[in-house]
Enzyme design. Sequence first.
Site, PDB file in Angstrom:
ATOM      1  N   ASN A 148       5.806   4.450   2.183  1.00 59.81           N
ATOM      2  CA  ASN A 148       6.910   4.667   1.223  1.00 59.81           C
ATOM      3  C   ASN A 148       6.714   3.855  -0.043  1.00 59.81           C
ATOM      4  O   ASN A 148       7.552   3.042  -0.403  1.00 59.81           O
ATOM      5  CB  ASN A 148       8.240   4.205   1.842  1.00 59.81           C
ATOM      6  N   PRO A 149       5.604   4.042  -0.757  1.00 59.71           N
ATOM      7  CA  PRO A 149       5.308   3.134  -1.867  1.00 59.71           C
ATOM      8  C   PRO A 149       6.252   3.225  -3.056  1.00 59.71           C
ATOM      9  O   PRO A 149       6.223   2.347  -3.914  1.00 59.71           O
ATOM     10  CB  PRO A 149       3.892   3.562  -2.288  1.00 59.71           C
ATOM     11  N   LYS A 150       7.100   4.265  -3.101  1.00 57.12           N
ATOM     12  CA  LYS A 150       7.988   4.401  -4.270  1.00 57.12           C
ATOM     13  C   LYS A 150       9.451   4.203  -3.903  1.00 57.12           C
ATOM     14  O   LYS A 150      10.338   4.676  -4.580  1.00 57.12           O
ATOM     15  CB  LYS A 150       7.810   5.790  -4.885  1.00 57.12           C
ATOM     16  N   ASN A 151       9.690   3.464  -2.867  1.00 55.08           N
ATOM     17  CA  ASN A 151      11.056   3.288  -2.378  1.00 55.08           C
ATOM     18  C   ASN A 151      11.663   2.010  -2.959  1.00 55.08           C
ATOM     19  O   ASN A 151      11.116   0.923  -2.797  1.00 55.08           O
ATOM     20  CB  ASN A 151      10.968   3.230  -0.855  1.00 55.08           C
TER      21      ASN A 151
END
Lengths: 331, 317
Positions: A108-111
């Site tokens: 989830n790198p853009k959370n």
Amino acid sequence: MEWKEEGEERPLSQRPEWSDVTPVPQDDGPNPVVPIAYKDDFTETMDYFRAVYFADERSLRSLHVTAEAIHMNAGNYTVWHFRRLILGALNADLHEELNFIKKVANGNPKNYQIWHHRRWVAEKLGSDATSKELDFTKKILSLDAKNYHAWSHRQWVLQELGGWEDELDYCKQLLEDDIFNNSAWNQRYFVITKSPFLGGLEAMRESEVNYTVGAIIAKPENESPWRYLRGLYKDDAQSWVNDPQVSSVCLTVLSAKRNTVFALSTLLDLLCHGFQPSQDFINAVDALKTPDLDQSDSNLATAVCSVLGHMDPMRVNYWAWRKNKLPAQTA
Amino acid sequence: MEGQIGDLEVEKHVQYILSVEKRKDNFESVVMEHLRMNGAYWGLTTLDLLGKLDMVDEDEIISWVMECQHESGGFGGNVGHDPHILYTLSAVQVLALFDKLNVLDIDKVSNYIAGLQNEDGSFSGDMWGEIDTRFSYIAICSLSLLQRLDKINVEKAVNYIVSCKNLDGGFGCTPGAESHAGQIFCCVSALALTGSLHHVDKDLLGWWLCERQVKSGALNGRPEKLPDVCYSWWVLSSLIMIDRAHWIDKEKLIKFILDCQDKENGGISDRPDDAVDVFHTYFGVAGLAHLEYPGLKAVDPAYALPVDVVNRIFFSR
């Protein structure tokens, strides 16, 4: 799922350590506007989460259920909040927490919640966390070099915890990987203006102009280095106009007759700031005119606007507006 | 059908928004649970722009919204969730759609929001202290709708936003952060709502914004990034607020948005042939409203609500 610990394969309702807890279902109301359908095991995990959350139970098993809930849905900010309260109550090892966050971030790198939690932990660890944070953001950026959250976190780490020494080199490496990476150009500007090791913008200007001119020649259609070049002169437009390297790179690109849009718009800006063009510039722009354009434009700036309106039709209204706005005395 | 603008599938989009997602393995629904307040705002505002807000049960929605409010005055993303400024704005906007701001204890909500302002003028999202210019916009937008802007230090709020301005004329999430169309929308709106647009270099920013339009007519959010329907809102609203909307090719953008529709099942996606969601459906429809696509209500670029809703708040004393 590789993140599950040994012995945690069974549903929560079948684990002895949870036998005293009554799970609490989600209250969606009778006819939800945004109705939700659930996966069964997600439902169960969240029911147990709600049980300990409403009871305010800040225990190890609560910590585990927040981990499970987060792995299923890393966006649930209430779970993250409660996890922080538990970590505080248990006086947990925050270096371990960094490892947990790393695992979750991989998927989830853009959370937003993950990054904010990471910052919260790093803040508590202080400079102990500096190299870990730089490594962590580097790892995320190696998968997506423009991840806005990663860059925001990295800037915070540098300003709050330090670690500036290798940052300019890092920007250079990223730009070698992808000269079009606008985030890396932004970071480069951040470093040359703020790094305590580099002496500031004016001290760095000459070497940066050289670097940027090289980048422009390599890929003249690249928006970032043109803006960066202008940015190196910040509020000192006169020095920008007077720097022979600036006008010369425009001429080089124009003469090559390929990907000339940004060279033309930069020339236009120079002219609007009083740049006096040599015959070479006039010839170069002439060579770019198509037969349907007015060949008799005596005014170079007007001619540049006409050529741009033709070459960049998407923005024809912008270039027409620029033409209209030209000061009377522009060459 | 060369040169003809396509059709907006109004009925399909309405049904999509109203539809009950019964499929148990629909993971999209699962991850939406904690931000249902945002989802409600996106869905309901879209319905209003399409002239179909009367298709929902107003009383049920309002009572659910109020169930999401906390002691502190802030709203959570759903019942049982912690308060956060994100959901507080959506709650205020949803109530505004139904002309029901009067159900609020206005001071209570306003105090929650005002309490999130920091010394440097920035705003935190909640008690945990995340700072971002998104929250500056949210605070200013909600307090403006509630007519309580006087509860914050507006000058400091503006100064913080201005400190996030970059050399390309754009704005980032914090000082020094890369210019990004979403953050630009937030900063420009906040400046517009506080009468501070003179801090924006409109020509420079306008050019940066119109450079977001790529060959297909779609808009991206930063140089060399992929286009996405949601930028139809962030970029276009920003351009409108600085009077430079005519710098993009409107016809091409309309065509792109229409291509992002799922014409069979309704809804709009980030780019053609991807999966649809309520978020992109709202931004696609709102973008079309800005582009004066026929049959849509006008939408306010700063408040992100139909213009008649905004007028009702400010002009109906």
